[in-house]
Design an enzyme around this catalytic site. Structure first.
Site, PDB file in Angstrom:
ATOM      1  N   CYS A  41       1.589   3.205   1.802  1.00 52.01           N
ATOM      2  CA  CYS A  41       2.221   4.331   1.085  1.00 52.01           C
ATOM      3  C   CYS A  41       1.241   4.967   0.108  1.00 52.01           C
ATOM      4  CB  CYS A  41       3.425   3.877   0.263  1.00 52.01           C
ATOM      5  SG  CYS A  41       4.588   2.817   1.088  1.00 52.01           S
ATOM      6  N   ASP A  42       0.540   4.132  -0.662  1.00 52.60           N
ATOM      7  CA  ASP A  42      -0.187   4.627  -1.828  1.00 52.60           C
ATOM      8  C   ASP A  42      -1.706   4.596  -1.707  1.00 52.60           C
ATOM      9  OD1 ASP A  42       2.275   4.994  -3.028  1.00 52.60           O
ATOM     10  OD2 ASP A  42       2.272   3.042  -4.007  1.00 52.60           O
ATOM     11  N   CYS A  91       2.569  -1.203  -1.973  1.00 57.06           N
ATOM     12  CA  CYS A  91       2.553  -0.686  -0.600  1.00 57.06           C
ATOM     13  C   CYS A  91       1.263   0.086  -0.345  1.00 57.06           C
ATOM     14  CB  CYS A  91       3.773   0.206  -0.382  1.00 57.06           C
ATOM     15  SG  CYS A  91       3.810   0.952   1.255  1.00 57.06           S
TER      16      CYS A  91
END
Ligand code: NAP
Length: 312
Positions: free
Chosen positions: A141-142, A138
């Site tokens: 997200c990261d 992701c």
């Protein structure tokens, strides 16, 4: 014949952000609500440590903290958590039946499916062990953890190219590795790539293995599928974007309309083609799978369930 353990107006299957929001909205609208979850609350969102893109938290929020808060909020309005694995669903019965691994059977007049999706793994050696140690599924997200670092994105679909565009603004270098000579992604995503000097394309290439140093990703070994030429790139992050897999095994044989990839077909109301069955979150057909879109789905599906139960 198994005894019915309990009966609810609404059963929500899954305690990811979509399911927990559905439970919150259903319970808060006065419906008796059961929220089924086999693991802890949070779903896919707890695969990442920190959420920096969920609105309302200037400094971001720990995924577990958000999951705990969502679950507590639903409980405050009376949603009951049933910590059991659902093993069978009868979506055509009236009321609908939910059987769990312990042998219990519950009934509900409406069911909201919020079982989520899982990123498709690449399936190469070391991938599992290095997940969260450089391997990510992701980018939104990261990506922030790889500021000014070199990363690779694997895949050629909309997610991969969108991820690369996103990472190009954060990372020093983004290497897209795609197995074919043409992207599957739409031109609207691929067109901007040519103007990004820090994005490098490795077409017709597959990742053979991951390099590791001190327990973290340090690079990838590539093989050109046409020439057979082998190559290595030093990267600290590897974003795998080779598609997702819906978690639909519970209702794969239910006759629910699904797209070719197995996502349950529904618009943003969450209404499926089976009366009284609604769907929310990543398991629904949709363009953007994020916590922020999942919570919107949950609210909509609970609202549609409320309308269905009120107008029957
Ligand atoms: P996808 O469209 O299925 O693309 C997956 C990509 O991964 C393909 O390029 C595929 O290669 C590659 N791939 C699959 N297995 C692989 C393997 N084992 N090794 C190497 N490469 C592999 O998946 P997605 O990009 O996650 O998109 C899923 C759906 O969401 C699509 O319908 C997409 O349009 C949609 N989506 C929409 C938006 C948007 O509209 N904003 C954004 C993201 C996603 P091949 O091309 O060779 O098959």
């Amino acid at each position: 014949m198994t005894d019915i353990v309990d009966r609810f107006d609404v059963a929500v299957i899954g305690q990811g952000p979509a399911g927990m929001t559905a439970a919150l909205y259903a319970a808060r609208s006065g419906l008796s609500t059961a929220s089924f979850e086999r693991m802890g609350a949070g779903g896919q969102m707890t695969d990442t440590e920190q959420l920096d893109n969920y609105p309302g938290f200037t400094e971001g929020i720990a995924a577990f903290e958000l999951a705990f808060a969502m679950s507590g909020q639903a409980a405050r309005f009376g949603a009951r958590t049933v910590n059991e694995e659902v093993v069978e669903l009868d979506l055509h019965a009236n009321p609908k039946r939910i059987a769990t691994a312990s042998g219990s059977v519950y009934e509900a007049d409406a069911v909201i499916l919020a079982t989520g999706a899982v990123p498709r793994p690449l399936g190469i050696e070391g991938e599992k062990e290095l997940a969260g140690r450089g391997v990510s599924y992701c980018a939104t997200c990261d990506g922030g953890f790889f500021r000014d670092k070199r990363v690779a994105v694997i895949g050629g679909g909309n997610t991969a190219v969108e991820d690369a565009l996103y990472l190009a603004r954060i990372c020093s270098e983004v290497h897209i590795i795609h197995r074919r000579d043409a992207f599957r992604a739409d031109a609207i995503y691929t067109r901007p790539l040519a103007d990004l000097p820090n994005v490098m394309l490795h077409m017709e290439c597959v990742v053979e293995s991951l390099h590791e140093s001190e327990g973290r990703v340090s690079g990838v070994a590539l093989r050109n599928t046409k020439t057979g030429r082998q190559d290595s790139i030093d990267v600290e992050g590897v974003f795998v974007a080779v598609g997702t897999m819906p978690k639909n095994d519970l209702f794969a044989d239910s006759g629910l309309a699904m797209d070719a990839a197995g996502y349950v077909v529904a618009d943003e109301t969450g209404k499926t083609d089976i009366p009284g069955v609604f769907v929310a979150g990543d398991v629904r057909t949709k363009a953007l799978r994020q916590v922020s879109t999942a919570v919107g789905d949950g609210a909509n599906a609970a609202h549609a369930a409320f309308e269905y139960l009120s107008l029957r």
